[in-house]
Write an enzyme that holds these catalytic residues in place. Structure first.
Site, PDB file in Angstrom:
ATOM      1  N   ASP A  96     117.408 115.211  -8.315  1.00 49.09           N
ATOM      2  CA  ASP A  96     117.384 114.546  -9.426  1.00 49.09           C
ATOM      3  C   ASP A  96     118.576 113.455  -9.246  1.00 49.09           C
ATOM      4  OD1 ASP A  96     116.683 115.812 -12.839  1.00 49.09           O
ATOM      5  OD2 ASP A  96     117.121 113.726 -12.380  1.00 49.09           O
ATOM      6  N   ASP A 197     116.525 109.605 -12.931  1.00 46.20           N
ATOM      7  CA  ASP A 197     117.021 109.698 -14.454  1.00 46.20           C
ATOM      8  C   ASP A 197     117.198 108.262 -15.162  1.00 46.20           C
ATOM      9  OD1 ASP A 197     117.850 111.817 -16.335  1.00 46.20           O
ATOM     10  OD2 ASP A 197     119.697 110.626 -16.447  1.00 46.20           O
ATOM     11  N   GLU A 239     112.003 107.982 -14.222  1.00 46.97           N
ATOM     12  CA  GLU A 239     112.040 108.524 -15.773  1.00 46.97           C
ATOM     13  C   GLU A 239     112.011 107.244 -16.312  1.00 46.97           C
ATOM     14  OE1 GLU A 239     115.085 110.111 -17.737  1.00 46.97           O
ATOM     15  OE2 GLU A 239     113.968 111.234 -19.288  1.00 46.97           O
ATOM     16  N   HIS A 313     112.028 119.639 -19.127  1.00 49.62           N
ATOM     17  CA  HIS A 313     113.360 120.203 -19.676  1.00 49.62           C
ATOM     18  C   HIS A 313     113.946 119.700 -20.930  1.00 49.62           C
ATOM     19  CE1 HIS A 313     114.967 116.952 -17.374  1.00 49.62           C
ATOM     20  NE2 HIS A 313     116.037 117.100 -18.352  1.00 49.62           N
ATOM     21  N   ASP A 314     113.278 118.575 -21.384  1.00 52.28           N
ATOM     22  CA  ASP A 314     113.538 117.657 -22.473  1.00 52.28           C
ATOM     23  C   ASP A 314     112.664 118.067 -23.621  1.00 52.28           C
ATOM     24  OD1 ASP A 314     114.659 114.976 -20.474  1.00 52.28           O
ATOM     25  OD2 ASP A 314     115.844 116.641 -21.373  1.00 52.28           O
TER      26      ASP A 314
HETATM   27  O1  TEU Z   1     116.479 111.875 -20.507  1.00 50.61           O
HETATM   28  C1  TEU Z   1     116.689 110.640 -20.971  1.00 50.61           C
HETATM   29  C2  TEU Z   1     116.342 110.801 -22.587  1.00 50.61           C
HETATM   30  O2  TEU Z   1     116.305 109.867 -23.245  1.00 50.61           O
HETATM   31  C3  TEU Z   1     115.934 112.182 -23.219  1.00 50.61           C
HETATM   32  O3  TEU Z   1     117.292 112.940 -23.164  1.00 50.61           O
HETATM   33  C4  TEU Z   1     115.649 111.735 -24.692  1.00 50.61           C
HETATM   34  O4  TEU Z   1     116.842 111.405 -25.126  1.00 50.61           O
HETATM   35  C5  TEU Z   1     115.354 113.065 -25.266  1.00 50.61           C
HETATM   36  O5  TEU Z   1     116.156 114.151 -24.995  1.00 50.61           O
HETATM   37  C6  TEU Z   1     113.951 113.459 -24.869  1.00 50.61           C
HETATM   38  O6  TEU Z   1     113.174 113.666 -26.190  1.00 50.61           O
HETATM   39  C7  TEU Z   1     117.403 112.149 -19.380  1.00 50.61           C
HETATM   40  C8  TEU Z   1     117.474 113.631 -18.880  1.00 50.61           C
HETATM   41  O7  TEU Z   1     116.096 114.028 -18.625  1.00 50.61           O
HETATM   42  C9  TEU Z   1     118.036 114.354 -19.833  1.00 50.61           C
HETATM   43  O8  TEU Z   1     118.180 115.742 -19.871  1.00 50.61           O
HETATM   44  C10 TEU Z   1     119.333 113.826 -20.046  1.00 50.61           C
HETATM   45  O9  TEU Z   1     120.069 114.256 -21.208  1.00 50.61           O
HETATM   46  C11 TEU Z   1     119.591 112.249 -20.093  1.00 50.61           C
HETATM   47  O10 TEU Z   1     118.673 111.732 -19.420  1.00 50.61           O
HETATM   48  C12 TEU Z   1     121.091 111.945 -19.779  1.00 50.61           C
HETATM   49  O11 TEU Z   1     121.383 111.989 -18.529  1.00 50.61           O
END
Ligand code: TEU
Ligand code: CA
Length: 540
Positions: A96, A197, A239, A313-314
């Site tokens: 990542d 990311d 992403e 994971h989000d």
């Molecule tokens: O996520 C980007 C992001 O915009 C998501 O976190 C979004 O805000 C929401 O959580 C999803 O609905 C990336 C990573 O995947 C996330 O885990 C990190 O928190 C974020 O960037 C910051 O690095």
């Protein structure tokens, strides 16, 4: 054809995958101990969420040293062992890459905070106060302003995420150089590539409140490609929450030498009020959802490449979000697998999805780990939202849903750890677990295993065209794949109600390929679909 075009990628969130040393936290040796399982599933690459040194403000997406492993996860020797033992099983490790921001405990930021004349000051984005307050209206994804005041210098610094995640200044060539050197450090170790990311944010123009898709974004990505990826047989997936099929072509057209593919989120964003936040929920319109999926299937065909995913994971777990995680858990988990893995693009499986793991229900904010959910809770509590309303939002949209420990067996902590896990194991681990799945030939696991094998054995899945059927049907998602005269029909009833449909325009059914109800044959003129029934079938 590149290896990643008929590959299936498995995302590991290391904190929750497998603990090996009894501290209740997943780690790299734990992953190594489960490589045989991943090989049995048949995946080709692992996207490994961050294992770098980090204060864990955002569970590792706040990095304080890109070239050191967080002690929670192990050592660099463990990382080298993982890369090697995965390679022995033809599994690549995709790391990542989190370079839109660092942790505020990164040496660069510690130096930058020492004062305006620090050589590291311009590694980050500093602005003087405006009218005694924040420089402009940019906000953080984790609630509040994107600007935090540094008392020492009287300037604000920018952070599109938490105040412990200061944004890097990509305009600064030294920053770019540092990133490329770090990338080459990891690529020289033989990793399989990078998941990048929020890469669409690195071209930001803060003074114009431009965050995604900035004017120099593709210049930076093309420079990165030349300085690190060029000539290496690696995959990259960006992403990009802001992506459209047009911009996806800019990222993934092979001649542009940028990325292999991107994660687009349009099908995920359909459940959010437009131009609001993930917490302003609206009901999913399946007709709209099918239209969006179709758009991505047909508009990226010739000159770009798709990723395919339901969750990560989000996001909440797909079987709870769009399926039915009670009566029809297995059927609906298999349905979403069948619908995704017959589409064109590189499929991603989020850890636990292959056994139909479900969302986690919490009763109190004290049970919440994720900074994004916690910040939203307290911000909205202030604004008068009720506790009950906010807990509901977290239960349906919170990121902890995806982060509960993997359920390996029915023992006390599901075989994830011998001690108290960092996040509680789900109560349903007693019946939803890998051990049970491997013993049950009808389990969700074996549907995923078969779908992964199908992709390797059938070019139609990798290269075939896509045609949506029944576009206006409110709950049935049906489509055809066509390649060199071969035609497959894929059909799924995304509802708990039986449906009767006719697909006579698809002609004659031939042999059944996959079914989540062990269906043997289909009469296309009149098909009675059971709740969450899905199948794929060859056409004559
Ligand atoms: O996520 C980007 C992001 O915009 C998501 O976190 C979004 O805000 C929401 O959580 C999803 O609905 C990336 C990573 O995947 C996330 O885990 C990190 O928190 C974020 O960037 C910051 O690095
Ligand atoms: Ca551990």
């Amino acid at each position: 054809m590149k290896w990643w075009q008929n590959a299936v990628v498995y995302q590991i969130y290391p904190r929750s995958f497998q603990d090996s040393n009894g501290d209740g936290i997943g780690d790299i040796q734990g992953i190594i101990s489960r490589l045989d399982y991943l090989q049995e599933l048949g995946i080709d690459a692992v996207w490994l969420s961050p294992v770098y040194a980090s204060p864990n403000d955002d569970n590792g997406y706040d990095i304080s040293n890109y070239q050191a492993i967080h002690p929670d996860y192990g050592t660099m020797a463990d990382m080298d062992e993982l890369i090697e033992k995965a390679r022995d099983r033809n599994i690549r490790i995709v790391m990542d890459l989190v370079v839109n921001h660092t942790s505020d405990e990164h040496q660069w930021f510690i130096e930058a905070k020492k004062g305006k004349d620090s050589p590291y000051r311009d590694y980050y984005i500093w602005r003087d106060p405006v009218a005694g307050g924040v420089p402009n209206n940019l906000t953080s994804a984790f609630s509040g302003s994107a600007w935090t005041l540094d008392e020492n210098s009287g300037q604000y610094y920018l952070h599109l995420f938490s105040s412990k995640q200061p944004d890097l200044n990509w305009e600064n060539e030294q920053v770019r150089r540092e990133v490329y050197d770090m990338m080459n450090f990891w690529l020289d170790k033989g990793i399989g590539g990078f998941r990048m990311d929020v890469i669409d944010l690195i071209g930001k123009v803060p003074d114009k409140e431009i965050t995604a898709d900035g004017p120099k974004l593709h210049d930076y990505i093309q420079e990165m490609h030349q300085e690190t990826l060029k000539g290496r047989d690696v995959m990259t997936v960006g992403e990009t929450w802001s992506a459209t099929p047009e911009t996806a072509r800019l990222y993934s057209h092979p001649d542009r030498e940028e990325l292999s593919m991107i994660f687009q989120f349009e099908h995920i964003l359909l459940e959010e009020e437009p131009d609001k936040s993930k917490w302003d929920i609206k009901d999913l319109d399946l007709v709209e959802w099918k239209k969006v999926l179709t758009k991505w299937q047909v508009e990226l065909t010739a000159d770009g490449w798709n990723s395919l995913f339901w969750n990560n994971h989000d996001t909440p777990r797909v079987v709870s979000r769009w399926g039915n995680d009670t009566t029809y858990r297995k059927e609906s988990a298999k349905l979403f697998a069948i619908l995704l893995h017959h589409m064109r693009g590189t499929p991603y499986i989020f850890q636990g999805e292959e056994i139909g793991m479900t969302n986690r229900v919490i009763q109190s904010v004290d049970e919440v780990d994720d900074i994004e959910s916690r910040n939203m809770y307290y911000e909205r509590l202030e604004k008068g939202y009720s506790e009950e309303e906010l807990l509901h939002l977290i239960n349906v949209r919170g990121r902890d849903n995806a982060r509960t420990p993997i359920q390996w067996d029915d023992s006390k902590h599901a075989g994830f750890t011998e001690e108290t896990p960092w996040l509680p194991v789900q109560p349903n681990h007693v019946e939803v677990n890998v051990k049970q799945a491997l013993e049950d030939k009808e389990s969700v696991f074996y549907t995923y295993q078969k779908l992964i094998r199908l992709r390797k054995e059938n070019p139609i899945l990798v290269r075939g065209d896509f045609k949506l059927l029944l576009p206006a049907h409110p709950t049935v998602f049906a489509y055809e794949r066509q390649f060199e005269g071969e035609r497959w029909l894929v059909c799924g009833n995304i509802s708990s109600e039986p449906q009767e449909i006719s697909l006579s325009e698809s002609g004659e059914a031939d042999v059944m390929i996959v079914s989540n109800y062990s269906r043997a044959a289909v009469d296309l003129k009149a098909i009675q679909l059971k709740p969450y029934e899905a199948f794929s079938i060859k056409l004559k």
